[in-house]
Design a protein around this motif. Structure first.
Motif, PDB file in Angstrom:
ATOM      1  N   ALA A  13       0.883  -1.162   0.000  1.00 44.60           N
ATOM      2  CA  ALA A  13       0.000   0.000   0.000  1.00 44.60           C
ATOM      3  C   ALA A  13       0.924   1.216   0.000  1.00 44.60           C
ATOM      4  O   ALA A  13       2.122   1.087   0.309  1.00 44.60           O
ATOM      5  CB  ALA A  13      -0.926   0.006   1.216  1.00 44.60           C
ATOM      6  N   PRO A  14       0.441   2.392  -0.359  1.00 42.14           N
ATOM      7  CA  PRO A  14       1.323   3.570  -0.382  1.00 42.14           C
ATOM      8  C   PRO A  14       2.031   3.787   0.956  1.00 42.14           C
ATOM      9  O   PRO A  14       1.395   3.948   1.996  1.00 42.14           O
ATOM     10  CB  PRO A  14       0.359   4.718  -0.696  1.00 42.14           C
ATOM     11  CG  PRO A  14      -0.741   4.071  -1.477  1.00 42.14           C
ATOM     12  CD  PRO A  14      -0.910   2.714  -0.855  1.00 42.14           C
ATOM     13  N   GLY A  15       3.354   3.726   0.936  1.00 41.15           N
ATOM     14  CA  GLY A  15       4.141   3.906   2.151  1.00 41.15           C
ATOM     15  C   GLY A  15       4.320   2.642   2.971  1.00 41.15           C
ATOM     16  O   GLY A  15       5.045   2.651   3.978  1.00 41.15           O
ATOM     17  N   LEU A  16       3.694   1.545   2.576  1.00 42.92           N
ATOM     18  CA  LEU A  16       3.810   0.281   3.307  1.00 42.92           C
ATOM     19  C   LEU A  16       4.328  -0.777   2.346  1.00 42.92           C
ATOM     20  O   LEU A  16       3.557  -1.425   1.638  1.00 42.92           O
ATOM     21  CB  LEU A  16       2.449  -0.141   3.874  1.00 42.92           C
ATOM     22  CG  LEU A  16       1.786   0.815   4.866  1.00 42.92           C
ATOM     23  CD1 LEU A  16       0.394   0.326   5.224  1.00 42.92           C
ATOM     24  CD2 LEU A  16       2.629   0.965   6.124  1.00 42.92           C
ATOM     25  N   ASP A  17       5.634  -0.929   2.312  1.00 40.72           N
ATOM     26  CA  ASP A  17       6.223  -1.859   1.339  1.00 40.72           C
ATOM     27  C   ASP A  17       7.287  -2.750   1.963  1.00 40.72           C
ATOM     28  O   ASP A  17       8.128  -3.310   1.262  1.00 40.72           O
ATOM     29  CB  ASP A  17       6.809  -1.094   0.155  1.00 40.72           C
ATOM     30  CG  ASP A  17       7.821  -0.045   0.583  1.00 40.72           C
ATOM     31  OD1 ASP A  17       8.118   0.041   1.797  1.00 40.72           O
ATOM     32  OD2 ASP A  17       8.313   0.688  -0.291  1.00 40.72           O
ATOM     33  N   SER A  18       7.243  -2.911   3.283  1.00 36.12           N
ATOM     34  CA  SER A  18       8.188  -3.815   3.951  1.00 36.12           C
ATOM     35  C   SER A  18       7.466  -4.527   5.081  1.00 36.12           C
ATOM     36  O   SER A  18       6.405  -4.089   5.546  1.00 36.12           O
ATOM     37  CB  SER A  18       9.386  -3.037   4.518  1.00 36.12           C
ATOM     38  OG  SER A  18       8.981  -2.228   5.615  1.00 36.12           O
ATOM     39  N   VAL A  19       8.044  -5.630   5.522  1.00 34.43           N
ATOM     40  CA  VAL A  19       7.446  -6.389   6.624  1.00 34.43           C
ATOM     41  C   VAL A  19       7.346  -5.529   7.878  1.00 34.43           C
ATOM     42  O   VAL A  19       6.309  -5.513   8.564  1.00 34.43           O
ATOM     43  CB  VAL A  19       8.272  -7.658   6.908  1.00 34.43           C
ATOM     44  CG1 VAL A  19       7.741  -8.371   8.158  1.00 34.43           C
ATOM     45  CG2 VAL A  19       8.235  -8.606   5.714  1.00 34.43           C
ATOM     46  N   ASP A  20       8.412  -4.777   8.184  1.00 35.85           N
ATOM     47  CA  ASP A  20       8.401  -3.935   9.389  1.00 35.85           C
ATOM     48  C   ASP A  20       7.329  -2.863   9.306  1.00 35.85           C
ATOM     49  O   ASP A  20       6.640  -2.569  10.301  1.00 35.85           O
ATOM     50  CB  ASP A  20       9.773  -3.299   9.604  1.00 35.85           C
ATOM     51  CG  ASP A  20      10.817  -4.308  10.050  1.00 35.85           C
ATOM     52  OD1 ASP A  20      10.421  -5.407  10.528  1.00 35.85           O
ATOM     53  OD2 ASP A  20      12.020  -4.021   9.915  1.00 35.85           O
ATOM     54  N   ALA A  21       7.160  -2.258   8.134  1.00 36.83           N
ATOM     55  CA  ALA A  21       6.149  -1.211   7.970  1.00 36.83           C
ATOM     56  C   ALA A  21       4.748  -1.789   8.149  1.00 36.83           C
ATOM     57  O   ALA A  21       3.890  -1.191   8.810  1.00 36.83           O
ATOM     58  CB  ALA A  21       6.297  -0.548   6.606  1.00 36.83           C
ATOM     59  N   CYS A  26      -0.154  -2.905  11.344  1.00 39.24           N
ATOM     60  CA  CYS A  26      -1.087  -3.894  11.879  1.00 39.24           C
ATOM     61  C   CYS A  26      -1.296  -3.717  13.379  1.00 39.24           C
ATOM     62  O   CYS A  26      -2.388  -3.994  13.896  1.00 39.24           O
ATOM     63  CB  CYS A  26      -0.590  -5.301  11.578  1.00 39.24           C
ATOM     64  SG  CYS A  26      -0.785  -5.777   9.837  1.00 39.24           S
ATOM     65  N   HIS A  27      -0.288  -3.258  14.077  1.00 38.94           N
ATOM     66  CA  HIS A  27      -0.425  -3.033  15.515  1.00 38.94           C
ATOM     67  C   HIS A  27      -1.138  -1.719  15.813  1.00 38.94           C
ATOM     68  O   HIS A  27      -1.740  -1.579  16.889  1.00 38.94           O
ATOM     69  CB  HIS A  27       0.949  -3.067  16.186  1.00 38.94           C
ATOM     70  CG  HIS A  27       1.491  -4.442  16.406  1.00 38.94           C
ATOM     71  ND1 HIS A  27       1.077  -5.257  17.434  1.00 38.94           N
ATOM     72  CD2 HIS A  27       2.393  -5.176  15.700  1.00 38.94           C
ATOM     73  CE1 HIS A  27       1.706  -6.414  17.378  1.00 38.94           C
ATOM     74  NE2 HIS A  27       2.510  -6.401  16.329  1.00 38.94           N
ATOM     75  N   ALA A  28      -1.089  -0.780  14.885  1.00 38.39           N
ATOM     76  CA  ALA A  28      -1.759   0.511  15.072  1.00 38.39           C
ATOM     77  C   ALA A  28      -2.307   0.981  13.721  1.00 38.39           C
ATOM     78  O   ALA A  28      -1.782   1.919  13.124  1.00 38.39           O
ATOM     79  CB  ALA A  28      -0.796   1.537  15.657  1.00 38.39           C
ATOM     80  N   PRO A  29      -3.346   0.315  13.210  1.00 39.77           N
ATOM     81  CA  PRO A  29      -3.848   0.640  11.873  1.00 39.77           C
ATOM     82  C   PRO A  29      -4.422   2.043  11.803  1.00 39.77           C
ATOM     83  O   PRO A  29      -5.054   2.528  12.752  1.00 39.77           O
ATOM     84  CB  PRO A  29      -4.925  -0.429  11.640  1.00 39.77           C
ATOM     85  CG  PRO A  29      -5.326  -0.883  13.000  1.00 39.77           C
ATOM     86  CD  PRO A  29      -4.109  -0.775  13.848  1.00 39.77           C
ATOM     87  N   THR A 216      -4.240 -10.380  11.527  1.00 37.30           N
ATOM     88  CA  THR A 216      -4.256 -11.633  12.286  1.00 37.30           C
ATOM     89  C   THR A 216      -2.915 -12.349  12.159  1.00 37.30           C
ATOM     90  O   THR A 216      -2.376 -12.872  13.143  1.00 37.30           O
ATOM     91  CB  THR A 216      -5.390 -12.542  11.773  1.00 37.30           C
ATOM     92  OG1 THR A 216      -6.638 -11.858  11.892  1.00 37.30           O
ATOM     93  CG2 THR A 216      -5.451 -13.840  12.573  1.00 37.30           C
ATOM     94  N   LEU A 217      -2.367 -12.350  10.945  1.00 31.26           N
ATOM     95  CA  LEU A 217      -1.071 -12.991  10.717  1.00 31.26           C
ATOM     96  C   LEU A 217       0.036 -12.328  11.522  1.00 31.26           C
ATOM     97  O   LEU A 217       0.825 -12.995  12.196  1.00 31.26           O
ATOM     98  CB  LEU A 217      -0.723 -12.933   9.231  1.00 31.26           C
ATOM     99  CG  LEU A 217      -1.342 -13.965   8.290  1.00 31.26           C
ATOM    100  CD1 LEU A 217      -1.053 -13.588   6.847  1.00 31.26           C
ATOM    101  CD2 LEU A 217      -0.793 -15.349   8.589  1.00 31.26           C
ATOM    102  N   LEU A 218       0.111 -10.998  11.448  1.00 30.80           N
ATOM    103  CA  LEU A 218       1.267 -10.286  11.991  1.00 30.80           C
ATOM    104  C   LEU A 218       1.147  -9.965  13.474  1.00 30.80           C
ATOM    105  O   LEU A 218       2.144  -9.623  14.101  1.00 30.80           O
ATOM    106  CB  LEU A 218       1.503  -9.003  11.194  1.00 30.80           C
ATOM    107  CG  LEU A 218       1.958  -9.216   9.744  1.00 30.80           C
ATOM    108  CD1 LEU A 218       2.264  -7.890   9.064  1.00 30.80           C
ATOM    109  CD2 LEU A 218       3.188 -10.118   9.690  1.00 30.80           C
ATOM    110  N   THR A 219      -0.045 -10.040  14.030  1.00 30.66           N
ATOM    111  CA  THR A 219      -0.190  -9.847  15.469  1.00 30.66           C
ATOM    112  C   THR A 219      -0.350 -11.181  16.195  1.00 30.66           C
ATOM    113  O   THR A 219      -0.652 -11.214  17.381  1.00 30.66           O
ATOM    114  CB  THR A 219      -1.384  -8.934  15.790  1.00 30.66           C
ATOM    115  OG1 THR A 219      -2.582  -9.500  15.221  1.00 30.66           O
ATOM    116  CG2 THR A 219      -1.170  -7.541  15.219  1.00 30.66           C
TER     117      THR A 219
END
Length: 239
Positions: A13-21, A26-29, A216-219
């Motif tokens: 998504a715009p600005g979200l292109d890495s696992v860390d991002a 996902c923790h603070a959508p 759900t996956l990442l949290t």
């Protein structure tokens, strides 16, 4: 009820292109700022890149790395709304009696992405393009599970939505920002998806279910649920 493994995933998504991002989101959508940003698809030939709209670029950006090194990989492509910017351009030309672009039309149809995927990857395995309603992700999973059951060692599932033009705002309210999610699915029992029928209201969530599944996956949650019309889908991860 179907069982499967999620071997790998990739999202954009715009600005979200890495696992860390994505993990942080996902923790603070939160809603993303309006952006014309598009993913990097420099692995494609320049002439082909110029023809692709953002929806196709998103699909390729998440799917191509997951397919790396795999041949005869079936693809299930899911998008509820498809190439809305191209569709609006075509309708606008019609309304003003302008000649229509054959290229615009050919790239606006719902199976254009899988056609381009087949050509650019020289891939001839099974491919399906679905235009499902509010539970398109789950219908894509059913299609993928059928392919796994037929003996496919892996199936690539890609779900993506483009930010619709303002003209569609009255009718499309389930795309908070452009996004794509790719899942490489393999046989196994790490995940279970079950369908129940009941009289229910559609899930009132701020985020598309594909992104809620990613949360759900990442949290590291064990389950999530999605309801649409009379269908209640339960996703369960094996502890």
């Amino acid at each position: 009820m179907i069982n499967f493994n999620i071997a790998q995933w990739r999202a954009w998504a715009p600005g979200l292109d890495s696992v860390d991002a994505w993990r942080a989101w996902c923790h603070a959508p939160a809603l993303l700022a309006q952006s014309d940003a598009a993913p990097d698809v420099s692995f494609l030939p320049a002439m082909q890149r110029r023809r692709l709209g953002r929806l196709a670029r998103m699909a390729f950006s998440v799917g191509w790395p997951l397919a790396e090194g795999l041949r005869d990989l079936p693809l299930v492509f899911v998008s509820r709304h498809g190439e809305t910017p191209r569709t609006l351009d075509i309708l606008s030309d019609l309304a003003t009696d302008q000649p229509l672009s054959p290229t615009q039309f050919s790239l606006s149809v719902h199976n254009a992405v899988i056609g381009l995927w087949s050509i650019l990857r020289n891939e001839t395995s099974e491919m399906t393009a679905l235009a499902a309603a509010g539970d398109g992700l789950e219908h894509g999973m059913l299609e993928a599970a059928a392919l796994l059951n037929e003996g496919a060692p892996a199936v690539l599932l890609v779900i993506t939505e483009e930010q619709p033009p303002g003209a569609y705002a009255r009718w499309i309210n389930d795309v908070p920002f452009p996004y794509a999610l790719g899942l490489l699915l393999t046989p196994g029992d790490e995940w279970q998806l079950a369908l129940h029928t009941a009289t229910v209201q559609p899930s009132e969530t701020q985020w598309p279910h594909a992104l809620n599944l990613l949360r759900t996956l990442l949290t590291e949650q064990e389950a999530c649920q999605h309801a649409w019309k009379n269908r209640v889908w339960n996703w369960q991860r094996k502890p």
